[in-house]
Design an enzyme around this catalytic site. Structure first.
Site, PDB file in Angstrom:
ATOM      1  N   GLY A  29      13.872   6.197 -21.698  1.00  0.00           N
ATOM      2  CA  GLY A  29      14.039   4.763 -21.119  1.00  0.00           C
ATOM      3  C   GLY A  29      14.116   3.921 -22.377  1.00  0.00           C
ATOM      4  O   GLY A  29      14.146   4.433 -23.461  1.00  0.00           O
ATOM      5  N   LYS A  50       5.027  11.311 -24.800  1.00  0.00           N
ATOM      6  CA  LYS A  50       5.980  10.162 -24.939  1.00  0.00           C
ATOM      7  C   LYS A  50       6.148   9.761 -26.211  1.00  0.00           C
ATOM      8  O   LYS A  50       5.272   9.427 -27.108  1.00  0.00           O
ATOM      9  CB  LYS A  50       5.595   9.224 -23.883  1.00  0.00           C
ATOM     10  CG  LYS A  50       6.439   7.906 -24.284  1.00  0.00           C
ATOM     11  CD  LYS A  50       6.373   7.070 -22.637  1.00  0.00           C
ATOM     12  CE  LYS A  50       7.582   6.041 -22.779  1.00  0.00           C
ATOM     13  NZ  LYS A  50       7.777   5.423 -21.436  1.00  0.00           N
ATOM     14  N   ASP A 152       5.057  -4.372 -17.490  1.00  0.00           N
ATOM     15  CA  ASP A 152       6.267  -3.747 -17.215  1.00  0.00           C
ATOM     16  C   ASP A 152       6.196  -2.920 -16.029  1.00  0.00           C
ATOM     17  O   ASP A 152       6.448  -1.776 -15.780  1.00  0.00           O
ATOM     18  CB  ASP A 152       6.397  -2.777 -18.469  1.00  0.00           C
ATOM     19  CG  ASP A 152       8.014  -2.305 -18.425  1.00  0.00           C
ATOM     20  OD1 ASP A 152       8.767  -3.185 -17.761  1.00  0.00           O
ATOM     21  OD2 ASP A 152       8.287  -1.281 -18.958  1.00  0.00           O
TER      22      ASP A 152
END
Length: 524
Positions: A29, A50, A152
């Site tokens: 993303g 991540k 978010d």
């Protein structure tokens, strides 16, 4: 002819911090990429790593990154609805953090293949709110309480997993990281803006530094609208920052009826969503607790209404005619004379009826007649469209319990037809054949479904049309068998406990047993 070059991922096959072996890319993303990895220090345990697409240029930024990851780790320990952060590190100035590996789907993937029922929405939304409430209440850092705003909230950051004991669990991803990326020094608003434009609050897009929990509440409102209607509350002609800012700041969201005139969402729920979408922070719910309180009220009203509807509407037609026809049936010659059972679609004068034919000892059959019974379905539709159809029979003293279970493969026409008939009729016949006199059906029992079970079966058929086969049918059967065995053990334990504590009032006692039974079996 030259073939296009395929992108080579420099991280796959690499060890991070001499500990995490990167195996495969599982997501990407705006913030970075997520990889499946093995933790060598823990015997190859699978984790998710991540890797953020930025460089930590200064010691100050490195310390800020460590602080935000620490915050995320604390939240994951406090709430089961927040993903657990296990570790973090820096590889050649590129930061990464390690999370628990989750097997399931995010909310965006789920909304693509199936609409959410009101009951499903309430369950998912309550869990999202519990995770947000935990973060908003804050964590202790050096003696100070720091409320945490996510910044978010979007479908991709809401992850759904299945737990054998607790059913479906919601996990919120990426806590703290959006704040860290936004606050990197030396950036302009345009350069440093982090967030998903379709879900950002107006004040977030205006670059206000002191965002509070009501910014998350606005994003949650957008998410709730989409979960209930299948559409975003705002329509834009482009995906630019300016266009989305105009929409969030000035565009009035449509009513639910304007989006879909056929939609059936409780009015109180519609009002709650619209209040969360208020342009001014003072007009929104001021904290997540207020939203949870309203969701609980709607849930009670919804459940009461469903119960009343189920009690007032005749869900099952008179079955005496088809029961008499069942008593005329004989045991198939191609089936062994043994304690077995099988499902069968029976064509009667009242139409096609789903049946289960079971051969049992006569003494056992007599104990089950007019006694307690229950029906459930175990499924893992996200990996393979197959159901495990379970019927449970008990005698009054619980000295005998018989579990009848059958696989229904929705990729198979026969399985589809059985599920469709069950959903359409709302009942099935259980035909008993005695081992001692195996030829003719001796007794018939009719088992009925609740309104929610019929809806569940109809939903399975709809999902099947869009579902993917991630595993083989045999693998699906093995998974469902394992879940089934776990449920059976807990049911037996609960039956034994209640048997000792409540011998009187058998009817009331059994209603408690099967209320627990429905809670324990896997929900989809």
């Amino acid at each position: 002819m030259l073939k296009p070059k395929t992108e080579v991922d420099i991280y796959i096959g690499k060890f991070l911090n001499n500990r995490y072996l990167i195996k495969d890319l599982i997501g990407k993303g705006g913030m970075g990429r997520v990889y499946l990895a093995e933790d060598a220090a823990k015997g190859g345990t699978l984790v998710a790593v991540k890797i953020l697409m930025l460089s930590l240029g200064t010691q100050q930024i490195s310390q800020r990154f460590a602080r935000e990851v620490f915050i995320g780790a604390q939240l994951g320990r406090k709430s089961k609805n927040i993903v657990r952060v296990l570790s973090y590190g820096v590889d050649d100035k590129t930061p990464f953090y390690v999370m628990e590996y989750l097997l399931g789907k995010n909310l965006k993937q789920i909304l693509k293949i199936q609409p959410l029922t009101t009951a499903k929405f309430l369950d998912i939304c309550q869990q999202i709110c519990l995770g947000l409430q935990c973060a908003h209440q804050g964590i202790s850092l050096k003696g100070e309480i720091y409320p945490i705003v996510h910044r978010d909230i979007k479908p991709e950051n809401i992850f759904m997993i299945e737990d054998a004991n607790q059913g479906e669990i919601v996990k919120i991803l990426d806590f703290g990281i959006a704040k860290f990326l936004t606050e990197r020094s030396g950036m302009t608003l345009t350069d440093s803006f982090i967030g998903s434009l379709p879900y950002c609050s107006p004040e977030h897009m205006e670059g206000r530094k002191l965002l509070d929990v009501r910014s998350d509440i606005y994003s949650l409102g957008v998410l709730m609208f989409e979960m209930l209607t299948g559409k975003h509350p705002f329509q834009t002609q482009s995906n630019s920052f300016g266009t989305w800012y105009q929409a969030h700041r000035f565009q009035i969201p449509p009513t639910f009826e304007e989006v879909n005139s056929q939609i059936q969402v409780p009015q109180e729920l519609q009002k709650l969503v619209m209040k969360c979408l208020a342009k001014e922070v003072s007009d929104r719910p001021q904290n997540i607790s207020q939203i949870l309180e309203k969701l609980e009220q709607v849930k009670h009203q919804f459940n009461d209404h469903s119960w009343q509807a189920a009690s007032l509407v005749q869900l099952v037609p008179v079955t005496s005619v088809s029961e008499k026809e069942c008593l005329q049936k004989t045991w198939p010659k191609n089936k062994p004379i043994a304690p077995i059972g099988f499902p069968h679609l029976l064509h009667t004068t009242q139409g096609t009826v789903a049946t289960i034919w079971a051969m049992l000892p006569q003494e056992e059959i007599s104990k089950f007649l007019n006694k307690t019974h229950g029906t459930e379905f175990i499924a893992k539709m996200n990996i393979y469209p197959m159901l495990l159809w379970v019927t449970v029979l008990c005698d009054a003293q619980l000295s005998l319990t018989r579990w009848l279970s059958y696989f229904l493969d929705l990729k198979d026409q026969k399985g589809q037809k059985i599920v469709r008939v069950l959903a359409d009729t709302g009942y099935y016949h259980l035909l008993f054949f005695a081992l001692e006199e195996p030829t003719r059906c001796t007794h018939v029992m009719t088992l009925t479904f609740t309104a929610s079970q019929r809806q569940q079966l109809a939903d399975y058929l709809t999902i099947n049309q869009k579902s993917n086969e991630l595993i083989s049918p045999e693998q699906a059967k093995n998974i469902l068998k394992a879940e089934y065995e776990k449920v059976k053990l807990e049911i037996r334990q609960n039956l034994a406990i209640d048997s000792q504590s409540e011998k009187a009032g058998f009817k009331e006692w059994m209603s408690k047993i099967f209320e627990r039974f429905l809670q324990l079996l896997i929900r989809n």
